[in-house]
Write a protein that holds these residues in place. Structure first.
Motif: not given
Length: 968
Positions: A794, A797-798, A801, A809-810, A813, A816-817
């Motif tokens: 992640l 990815f962050d 993004a 994309r955000r 993110s 995912c968090h």
């Protein structure tokens, strides 16, 4: 006329349907008839031999139509019935008289035709007293017409006799009341299997099989003739394949025999039509018919005192089809080729000159020059120049390749000839004919000695486009590909290697493409800098395809050395793209992002001839990397349109792949699937095996997203050897399998697959695919309890993004968090709500629905069912609208677990269960252990044991097997 040789028996490899039909015919208790028709070499006689072998319980009467007896009434019938004519004494006198006159060659009056048919039926009935009959007539259309007419009458009157009548003909006219079956061309797998069986040594490479299959057009005898004519070097791909089916083989002899039965003026008109025909150029065309311009054909025929009606006998023979506009079409490309190949050289020369004269003053400059060139022997520099100049006027790349190849043959300057051959190979490749392009490159001799000159920065006079772009003609060329100045040995060698490297990139082997492209860039750097830029872009594609990301730095270094401040926009786009991709692969998004956005802007500004497919696909790549999905889609779609308009078929698969990826991120999964299917079709038709792998991988992912397990696994299985570990197809296949694992609660397997896509710190693996799949990796790892692994992915990815302006994309993110936050915590809820606020409302609705589903599940498990139901309802409604049935079912299960009855009623026993019990029951019935169910539902194993005992009690069962049966 039955020949059951080993060669012919092999033809049955692709005739399973016909064999089954013949077996049904022979097994029928009543009399039946069947007409088989197909082009020469399609296996008609072999199927007759098959019928004879499988009709051993029947007495066989066999004959064939003979051209020498075509003018003798009932000659074929006499030979068919000769073994049973001694039974004619049992017939009524009237029938016996009519039959005797027919068999004696006296013919039969029209008013007696029905009597004759009854006589034949009576004779067959008499012969069938000793057992059922099988009567076969091969080449029915080659023999006398009265026999063909009579046998069709007999075939309609067989139901009350133990007689099977099997007729074989080349055309499909006549006998309308008889069941008929057309022998279609063999498909690619059967063609390949037949060729492999004929290969005298090791199995031939895939490109050899594909090239031969394309030449043969699915004709079994053509495949055999080609196989028998190959040298060992051609079998193994070391030498160019033949340009056509051998004219002196069995198929050529069959066509000669067929043509000899036509009137002389028809044969001449047919040759004119064959030489004037043009192949379809649009890649969406699947009928493959070669059409003849009616004006040209009419002019040529009037010159020799004929009309288009002269072709009527050829149409009756199935060789050509006359059109309403007065022209003609060859529905079988092989027939057109064999008409040309079987004509003598002198006759072909005269026909070409006649067509050239017919085209005089029509403006068809290239077609006229091609006909003149076909009738010319020896060097002809002026005609070669005319051909090369006229080729630049053509969007039809295949015709331009033919013109430039012939111009090379007519050139008296070896340097000029080599340049024209390279240009011809480039056009053939763009037309989607890689085998032809390889053959042309093979004929480019070692570059002649001479000074190496720096090529001028020119433009293609025909198009106005930058000729250095490899979607155009090579640099330094005039309209038809002629050399402007002295190219020298370096330019010839560099352009040859550039084309060879590009074909390896698209057709394989990709690892061999990288050194070839890098060598081409080095060779061209001083003599054709802009072609060197394109070589480096292609080298970067090869690096990314193979997963050797660490090698991209070398590509970027070489590109930076070639960059000029005064570059035109398309060249600046390419240099900026490579620099941006290199920075992105290093994780330097703050540096790479602005470069990639600059490439996107440059791509959007390209207009006219400068907006080539090469430049537009590069801009689309940049758009995907900075997550401007809608813009990336528009750029990729423009690339598709430009490739179609310019006839650059070889660029279509890549452009369609990028369009599909853009559609995936926009949430248009059905559109993405359609783009992939079209890209797959074109890639297969043009021999682009690496592109086939990329499209199959994407299709597998798209099916897995919908939880369409069978379709996804089918695409993965189709990949076969294309899924080399580390390659893009392999990564896409692993992503698809991980999605299926995720949907079926195999979280550990899904996380392992996605984590293995790339190895951070080594520069190896499919980094970009892994970044795209990170939301699924995090979801799987979070369910599996391996939060540390998920946080590492992640973080990557962050960083990406965060460098984009993409709300989607955000949103992913934030989701995912939320999944990594403590269950039921305020932190998890805040992240989920942030994700929902970021999700675009007009695009990617599928991902928004997935977030709603995951948030609803989180709320339900936190004992907040009322709030959960709102999110679950929205998710379910979206999934239903999108046709994502598997995800809709998951939303339904969650809604039931949240205490709401949704969907159609369950079976009567299942209605006894609560929503949570029903979900546990489904998981257990699917094979999950109690521990696996507990992990998926975030409950203790003891709680699952308790629920399972209650489920067994309510349903009155004792085992998991009975539970699966109760749930259906």
């Amino acid at each position: 006329m039955i020949n059951a040789s080993t060669v012919q028996i092999d033809v049955l490899r692709g005739r399973q349907v016909e064999c089954r039909e013949i077996r049904r015919l022979l097994a029928a208790p009543a009399g039946r008839a069947l007409l088989l028709h197909g082009e020469p070499g399609s296996g008609r006689s072999t199927l007759l031999a098959y019928a004879h072998r499988h009709g051993r319980e029947r007495r066989v009467l066999a004959a064939a139509g003979l051209p020498d007896e075509a003018t003798l009434p009932y000659a074929g019938l006499q030979r068919l019935l000769d073994p049973v004519l001694d039974g004619a004494g049992a017939l009524p006198e009237r029938q016996r008289q009519v039959l005797r006159r027919a068999m004696a060659g006296e013919g039969c009056r029209d008013q007696d035709l029905l009597v004759l048919s009854h006589a034949v039926l009576g004779l067959l009935a008499e012969a069938a007293h000793d057992g059922p009959l099988l009567c076969t007539m091969d080449d029915l259309d080659a023999g006398d017409a009265p026999t063909a007419r009579l046998l069709t009458l007999v075939a309609r009157r067989l139901p009350h006799l133990p007689v099977v009548l099997l007729l074989v003909t080349g055309g499909d006219s006549g006998a309308d009341a008889i069941p008929r079956h057309r022998l279609e061309p063999l498909d690619a797998p059967d063609s390949h299997a037949l060729l492999a069986a004929r290969c005298p040594g090791p199995p031939p490479p895939g490109p050899v099989l594909a090239g031969l299959s394309a030449l043969a057009a699915g004709n079994p005898q053509a495949l055999v003739d080609l196989a028998d004519s190959l040298t060992p070097g051609q079998w193994q791909g070391a030498e160019p394949l033949p340009a056509a089916v051998p004219a002196d083989g069995d198929l050529g002899r069959a066509y000669r025999a067929l043509l000899c039965r036509l009137p002389g003026d028809t044969r001449h008109a047919l040759l004119l039509a064959a030489l004037a025909a043009t192949a379809p150029t649009h890649p969406s065309r699947t009928d493959h018919a070669h059409v003849v311009d009616p004006v040209t054909l009419g002019r040529a025929l009037r010159t020799v005192g004929g009309t288009v009606d002269t072709l009527a006998p050829a149409e009756a023979a199935g060789l050509v089809r006359l059109t309403a506009a007065g022209g003609a079409a060859f529905p079988r490309p092989l027939a057109r080729a064999m008409v040309e190949a079987t004509a003598s050289l002198a006759v072909r020369r005269d026909a070409h000159l006649l067509l050239a004269a017919a085209l005089q003053g029509t403006g068809a400059r290239l077609r006229r020059a091609l006909h003149l060139a076909a009738a010319t022997d020896g060097p002809a520099p002026a005609l070669a120049t005319e051909l090369a100049d006229a080729a630049g006027d053509r969007a039809d790349r295949s015709v331009a390749a033919t013109a430039l190849a012939r111009a090379a043959e007519l050139s008296d300057d070896p340097v000029l000839a080599a340049s024209r051959l390279i240009s011809a190979a480039r056009y053939a490749w763009q037309a989607g004919e890689p085998d032809r392009a390889r053959a042309l490159l093979h004929h480019v001799a070692d570059a002649p000695s001479g000074p190496t000159a720096v090529l001028p920065d020119g433009r293609d006079n025909a198009t106005g486009a930058s000729p250095q772009e490899m979607s155009s003609v090579p640099a330094g060329q005039g309209a038809g590909g002629d050399v402007v100045g002295d190219r020298g040995t370096a330019a010839i060698r560099g352009l040859t290697e550039l084309l060879r490297g590009e074909m390896r990139l698209r057709c394989g082997p990709v690892p061999a493409a990288l050194p070839t492209l890098l060598a081409a860039a080095s060779t061209l750097a001083d003599v054709d800098r802009e072609s060197a830029l394109v070589a480096l872009v292609r080298a970067g594609e090869a690096v990314c395809y193979c997963g050797d990301q660490y090698r991209y730095a070398e590509v970027a270094r070489r590109m930076a050395a070639l960059r000029h401040d005064a570059d035109p926009p398309w060249a600046e786009l390419l240099t900026t793209l490579v620099a941006g991709v290199a920075a992105t692969l290093r994780g330097e998004h703050a540096h790479g992002g602005p470069l990639l956005r600059r490439a996107v802007v440059l791509g959007g500004r390209l207009t006219g001839a400068a907006a080539t497919p090469t430049a537009l696909t590069g801009a689309a790549v940049a758009g995907l990397l900075v997550a401007v999905d809608a813009t990336a889609y528009r750029l990729a779609d423009r690339a598709v349109e430009r490739a179609l308009d310019r006839g650059e078929v070889s660029l279509l698969p890549r452009a369609l792949e990028l369009r599909a990826m853009s559609e995936y991120w926009l949430g248009r999964h059905e559109a993405a699937t359609s783009s992939c299917r079209e890209g797959l079709r074109v890639a297969r038709a043009t021999g682009q095996h690496t592109s086939v792998g990329a499209h199959l991988g994407l299709l597998a992912v798209l099916a897995a997203v919908r939880s369409d397990r069978d379709t996804s696994l089918g695409h993965v299985a189709e990949l076969g050897d294309a899924a080399v570990p580390g390659s893009r197809p392999h990564a896409l296949a692993q992503w698809a399998l991980a999605l299926l694992d995720l949907a079926e609660a195999r979280y550990a397997d899904a996380a392992d697959r996605l984590a293995a896509l790339a190895r951070p710190g080594t520069g190896r693996g499919q980094v970009l695919v892994q970044v795209m799949a990170t939301p699924h990796l995090v979801e799987a790892a979070a369910h599996d309890g391996r939060h540390a692994r998920a946080r590492g992915a992640l973080a990557v990815f962050d960083r990406w993004a965060g460098s984009t302006a993409s709300p989607l994309r955000r949103a992913l993110s934030a989701r995912c968090h939320a999944l990594l936050a403590p269950r039921g915590s305020t932190e998890a809820e805040q992240h989920f709500r942030a994700a929902l606020s970021l999700h675009p409302t007009d695009a990617a609705t599928f991902e928004r629905a997935r977030t709603e589903l995951l948030f609803g599940r989180e709320l339900r498990r936190a004992r907040r069912p009322r709030e959960a139901r709102d999110h679950l309802h929205r998710a379910r409604q979206t999934f239903i609208l999108l046709g994502a049935q598997a995800w809709a079912r998951q939303s339904t299960v969650e809604l039931r677990a949240a205490g709401e009855s949704v969907g159609p009623p369950d079976p009567h026993a299942v209605r006894l269960l609560t929503g949570q019990q029903l979900r546990i029951a489904h998981l257990v019935a699917a094979g999950a252990t109690n521990r696996e169910v507990a992990r998926q539902m975030f409950l203790s194993t003891r709680t699952i044991d308790h629920h399972l005992r209650n489920i067994y009690h309510r349903l009155g069962i004792r085992s998991r097997t009975e539970l699966a049966r109760a749930l259906g």
